[in-house]
Scaffold this active site. Structure first.
Site, PDB file in Angstrom:
ATOM      1  N   THR A 179       1.102  -1.723  11.150  1.00  0.00           N
ATOM      2  CA  THR A 179       1.436  -2.005   9.368  1.00  0.00           C
ATOM      3  C   THR A 179       3.211  -1.743   9.847  1.00  0.00           C
ATOM      4  O   THR A 179       3.890  -1.781   8.791  1.00  0.00           O
ATOM      5  CB  THR A 179       0.272  -2.146   8.737  1.00  0.00           C
ATOM      6  OG1 THR A 179       0.868   0.486   8.885  1.00  0.00           O
ATOM      7  CG2 THR A 179      -0.650  -2.478   8.515  1.00  0.00           C
ATOM      8  N   SER A 228       1.093  -1.200   0.387  1.00  0.00           N
ATOM      9  CA  SER A 228      -0.108  -0.250  -0.355  1.00  0.00           C
ATOM     10  C   SER A 228       0.836   1.754   0.231  1.00  0.00           C
ATOM     11  O   SER A 228       1.402   1.697  -0.617  1.00  0.00           O
ATOM     12  CB  SER A 228      -0.662  -0.093   1.271  1.00  0.00           C
ATOM     13  OG  SER A 228      -1.879   1.171   1.311  1.00  0.00           O
ATOM     14  N   ARG A 278       1.639   4.739  16.866  1.00  0.00           N
ATOM     15  CA  ARG A 278       1.610   6.256  16.778  1.00  0.00           C
ATOM     16  C   ARG A 278       0.806   7.027  17.744  1.00  0.00           C
ATOM     17  O   ARG A 278       0.424   6.457  18.122  1.00  0.00           O
ATOM     18  CB  ARG A 278       0.344   5.864  15.685  1.00  0.00           C
ATOM     19  CG  ARG A 278       1.018   4.891  14.473  1.00  0.00           C
ATOM     20  CD  ARG A 278      -0.100   5.374  12.432  1.00  0.00           C
ATOM     21  NE  ARG A 278       0.387   4.304  12.014  1.00  0.00           N
ATOM     22  CZ  ARG A 278       0.567   4.426  11.491  1.00  0.00           C
ATOM     23  NH1 ARG A 278       1.265   5.404  11.367  1.00  0.00           N
ATOM     24  NH2 ARG A 278       1.144   3.636  10.378  1.00  0.00           N
TER      25      ARG A 278
HETATM   26  P1  NG1 Z   1      -2.065   1.504  10.978  1.00  0.00           P
HETATM   27  O1  NG1 Z   1      -0.404   1.162  10.923  1.00  0.00           O
HETATM   28  O2  NG1 Z   1      -2.241  -0.134  11.932  1.00  0.00           O
HETATM   29  O3  NG1 Z   1      -2.088   3.002  12.287  1.00  0.00           O
HETATM   30  C1  NG1 Z   1      -2.478   1.883   8.616  1.00  0.00           C
HETATM   31  C2  NG1 Z   1      -3.847   2.782   8.711  1.00  0.00           C
HETATM   32  C3  NG1 Z   1      -4.886   2.606   9.067  1.00  0.00           C
HETATM   33  C4  NG1 Z   1      -5.390   1.357   7.971  1.00  0.00           C
HETATM   34  C5  NG1 Z   1      -3.850   0.813   7.745  1.00  0.00           C
HETATM   35  C6  NG1 Z   1      -4.291  -0.100   6.276  1.00  0.00           C
HETATM   36  C7  NG1 Z   1      -3.414   5.755  10.282  1.00  0.00           C
HETATM   37  C8  NG1 Z   1      -3.685   6.302  11.071  1.00  0.00           C
HETATM   38  N1  NG1 Z   1      -3.685   4.147  10.409  1.00  0.00           N
HETATM   39  O4  NG1 Z   1      -2.630   1.375  10.004  1.00  0.00           O
HETATM   40  O5  NG1 Z   1      -6.050   3.234   9.127  1.00  0.00           O
HETATM   41  O6  NG1 Z   1      -4.981   2.257   6.490  1.00  0.00           O
HETATM   42  O7  NG1 Z   1      -3.257   0.977   7.851  1.00  0.00           O
HETATM   43  O8  NG1 Z   1      -3.434   0.588   5.190  1.00  0.00           O
HETATM   44  O9  NG1 Z   1      -3.953   6.362   8.998  1.00  0.00           O
HETATM   45 ZN    ZN Z   2      -3.715   1.102   0.489  1.00  0.00          ZN
END
Ligand code: NG1
Ligand code: ZN
Length: 562
Positions: free
Chosen positions: A524, A68, A529
Site C-alpha cells: 500500500t 484507509s 517494511r
Molecule cells: P502493507 O502496506 O502491504 O504492509 C498494510 C498492512 C496490511 C493490510 C493492508 C491493507 C501492516 C504491516 N500491513 O499493508 O496488514 O492491513 O495495509 O490496509 O500492517
Molecule cells: Zn482500513
C-alpha cells in the site's frame, strides 16, 4: 452494432480521463492507492472494471473509495466481490493492465480482448449494478464522480451512490444484496445492535459485577468510523461509549497522530487522550473503520500505553468460541457428535507470544502472507475460522454448513432442554455469527463482540491484556529505489531476492536471544517494511535498525546490489 456503440462510448469517456504520466500503479494488498491528485483516471477505469465484474458474475458489486489509515491527501479504490470479500485475485492482472493503459485507444483495446476472453455479456444485453461509497476524505467526492462516469461508460450498468460509509458497511451491503437480505445502513445497525443485545442478555448473572466498567472511550481517527459509531450507539443497551477524534469540524486531521495504525505502530496515546484516561478501557479505529485495537493509558505523566492489538482480540475471540463449543458439545452423545473444525489464521506480523498462546489452547494456527484476501480465503476453509492481522483487521467466518447445523441444534435444544447451559452456548454462537461481519474485518462489529465477551468473562481490559505478555517488537519502513526488487517466500518470512540479503538478516538475528525479523515490500506504500521481535525492547529496536541498514545497503538509492 451495439458493440460498436459501446466502443465509441468508452473511447469518448476515457479520453476525458487521461492517465498520469510516469506512474506505474498496481492493485496491491487493498486495491489502488496513491496521492489523490493522480487518481481520477484510475478510479474511472476501476468503475469500468466493476461494471464488467458485475456483468460477469451477474451480481451486485461494490466500489469503495478510501485510503484507509494512510494520509488524508492519499486516496484509493477497491472492489468488493459478490460475497462481500475482496475482488478475486484472478482479475488483478487485468486491473493492473487497464490502470496502466497509456491512452483511451489502448484501454478500449484491452477491454475488448478481456471481454472476449472472459465471455462477458457486453453491449447492453445485460444489466449491471454497482454500489459506490467513500470515506470522509475531501478528494472522495470528485473521485466518486469519476467512478460513476466509468460505470456509465458500460451500457446497462447502473451506479448506486451509497454516500459516506465505512469500508465494512459497504462490503456488508454487497453481501446482503446478493443474498437477497435486507441491506440498508439502517439494517446494518439493527443487525449489530440486536445480536449484541442477545449476547448481553446471555451474560451469566454472576458476571454482572462492577469489575467491567460500562464505559468505553473510542478514538475515531477523525474518520468515518466515529460518525457511524455515534449512530450505532443510539441503539445499544448496557454500554456507554464516548467518541473522541470523531472527525467533526476542527477536531483534527484524519489519521494524523490518531487512529488504529498510529496507536499500533507507535505504541503511544493518540491525540485527545491523556492523563485523564489513565487506566480506562480505550479503543482506536482506523480511517475507514476496518481495523480495531484497544489500549490502556499507563500512567498519569507519560504517553505510554498498554496496547491490546489484533492478536489479543483474536485470542479473546478464540478463547470465547472454544469455550462455547465445549459447552455445546460436551453432552452430545458420541454417535451424534459433530467435530467442529475451528481454525485460527495469522500473518508473520503476529506477535510470537500470541501464536504460542493460541497453540497452547490447542488450536490449529496457520500463517498466510500479509493482506486480508489471503487470511480470509484461508479462514473460509473451516467451520469457524478466526483471522486477524496484528494491526487489528480481522473477523470470524462461519461456514454455511456449520450455521445450518447450529440452527438445527438450537431448535432441538429449545424443545428438549430450553434454557440449559448448552442451549445458551448455541444461542451465543448464533448471535456471534450475526454480529461479526462475514464479509470483511469490521471495527464496529468487532468492538461490540469484544465488549460482550469482556462482560461475559467479567474481565477488565487489564485482565484481558494479561492473557499473555507480548514479545517486544519494532516496525520500520525503508524507502528504496524499487520495492519490487524484493521477492519473499514462506509466507513472507524469507527473502529470496536480492541474493545475500537473507544471509545478512540471519547474521543480525543470531546476535539476539529469542529474536525474529523479516522484511517485505508494502502493498500500500512505496516502502520496504522491516519487522523485528526480541526478548527486550532495546534488542528489538536495535535488530530492526540493523536490518533496515542492510535493506538500505542492498536496495537504497545508491546501492549496487540491484
Ligand atoms: P502493507 O502496506 O502491504 O504492509 C498494510 C498492512 C496490511 C493490510 C493492508 C491493507 C501492516 C504491516 N500491513 O499493508 O496488514 O492491513 O495495509 O490496509 O500492517
Ligand atoms: Zn482500513
Amino acid at each position: 452494432m451495439e458493440e460498436e456503440k459501446q466502443r465509441s462510448i468508452l473511447l469518448e469517456s476515457a479520453s476525458r480521463f487521461p492517465p498520469p504520466q510516469g506512474v506505474k500503479l498496481s492493485y496491491g494488498t487493498s486495491g489502488f492507492r496513491a496521492d489523490a491528485s493522480i487518481l481520477a483516471s484510475t478510479v474511472f477505469r476501476v468503475g469500468i472494471l466493476a461494471a464488467l465484474r458485475s456483468l460477469k458474475t451477474r451480481s451486485v458489486i461494490g466500489l469503495m473509495i478510501t485510503a484507509s489509515h494512510n494520509r488524508v491527501s492519499d486516496n484509493g479504490i477497491k472492489i468488493a466481490d459478490p460475497h462481500g470479500g475482496m475482488m478475486t485475485q484472478e482479475w488483478e492482472p487485468f486491473a493492473d493492465a487497464i490502470a496502466n493503459a497509456s491512452d483511451a485507444e489502448d484501454l478500449v483495446q484491452l477491454i475488448s480482448q478481456f471481454v472476449k476472453k472472459e465471455n462477458i455479456p457486453f453491449g447492453g444485453v445485460q444489466s449491471a449494478e454497482i454500489l459506490l461509497a467513500r470515506d470522509t476524505r475531501p478528494s472522495g467526492e470528485a473521485l466518486l464522480e469519476a467512478a460513476k462516469q466509468g460505470i456509465s461508460a458500460i451500457i446497462g450498468a447502473i451506479a448506486v451512490n451509497m454516500g459516506i460509509l465505512t469500508t465494512p458497511q459497504l462490503h456488508w451491503m454487497v453481501r446482503c444484496r446478493n443474498k437477497g437480505m435486507k441491506a440498508s445502513e439502517c439494517d446494518y445497525y439493527t443487525q449489530l445492535s440486536s445480536s449484541f443485545g442477545c449476547l448481553m442478555d446471555l451474560v451469566p448473572t454472576e458476571m454482572m459485577s462492577d469489575a467491567v466498567d460500562v464505559k468505553l472511550t473510542v478514538d475515531g481517527a477523525n474518520g468515518v468510523g466515529g460518525e457511524k459509531l455515534e449512530e450505532l450507539k443510539k441503539q445499544l443497551k448496557g454500554l456507554v461509549i464516548e467518541v473522541k477524534n470523531s472527525g467533526k469540524e476542527g477536531e483534527g486531521i484524519l489519521n494524523e497522530g490518531v487512529g488504529a495504525d498510529f496507536v499500533q505502530k507507535e505504541k503511544v496515546v493518540p491525540c485527545g487522550f491523556g492523563s485523564n484516561d489513565d487506566g480506562i478501557r480505550c479503543a482506536s479505529l482506523d480511517g475507514d473503520a476496518d481495523r480495531l485495537v484497544y489500549f490502556r493509558v499507563l500512567s498519569r505523566n507519560s504517553s505510554s500505553i498498554d496496547l491490546v492489538d489484533g492478536d489479543k482480540i483474536l485470542s479473546l475471540f478464540a478463547l470465547f468460541i472454544k469455550e462455547q463449543l465445549f459447552i455445546l458439545c460436551k453432552e452430545e452423545k458420541e454417535e451424534n457428535a459433530y467435530l467442529v473444525k475451528l481454525g485460527v489464521v495469522q500473518t508473520a506480523y503476529a506477535n510470537g507470544a500470541s501464536t504460542d498462546y493460541l497453540k497452547q489452547l490447542g488450536l490449529e494456527v496457520v500463517l498466510t502472507p500479509t493482506g486480508v484476501k489471503y487470511l480470509h480465503e484461508k479462514a473460509a476453509e473451516y467451520d469457524i475460522g478466526i483471522y486477524f492481522e496484528a494491526n487489528g483487521h480481522g473477523t470470524i467466518l462461519f461456514s454455511e454448513h456449520f450455521c445450518c447445523w447450529l440452527e438445527g441444534r438450537n431448535n432441538d435444544l429449545a424443545s428438549t432442554d430450553e434454557g440449559s447451559e448448552c442451549q445458551k452456548a448455541a444461542l451465543r454462537l448464533l448471535a456471534v455469527s450475526k454480529l461479526i461481519n462475514q464479509a470483511v474485518g469490521d471495527a464496529l462489529s468487532g468492538l461490540l463482540l469484544v465488549e460482550a465477551i469482556l462482560q461475559y468473562m467479567g474481565w477488565s481490559i487489564q485482565r484481558w491484556s494479561e492473557l499473555y505478555k507480548d514479545l517486544p517488537s519494532r516496525q520500520l519502513k525503508v524507502k528504496v529505489a524499487d520495492r519490487t526488487a524484493v521477492i519473499t517466500a514462506n509466507e513472507e518470512t524469507v527473502v529470496v531476492k536480492p541474493l545475500g540479503l537473507q544471509e545478512a538478516i540471519n547474521t543480525e538475528i543470531a546476535k539476539y536471544p529469542q529474536a525474529r525479523s523479516f522484511i517485505r515490500p508494502s502493498g500500500t506504500e512505496d516502502v520496504i517494511r522491516v519487522y523485528a521481535e526480541a526478548s527486550t525492547q532495546e534488542a528489538a529496536d536495535s535488530l530492526a535498525q540493523s536490518v533496515a541498514r542492510h535493506v538500505d545497503h542492498f536496495l537504497g538509492f545508491g546501492s549496487s546490489h540491484k
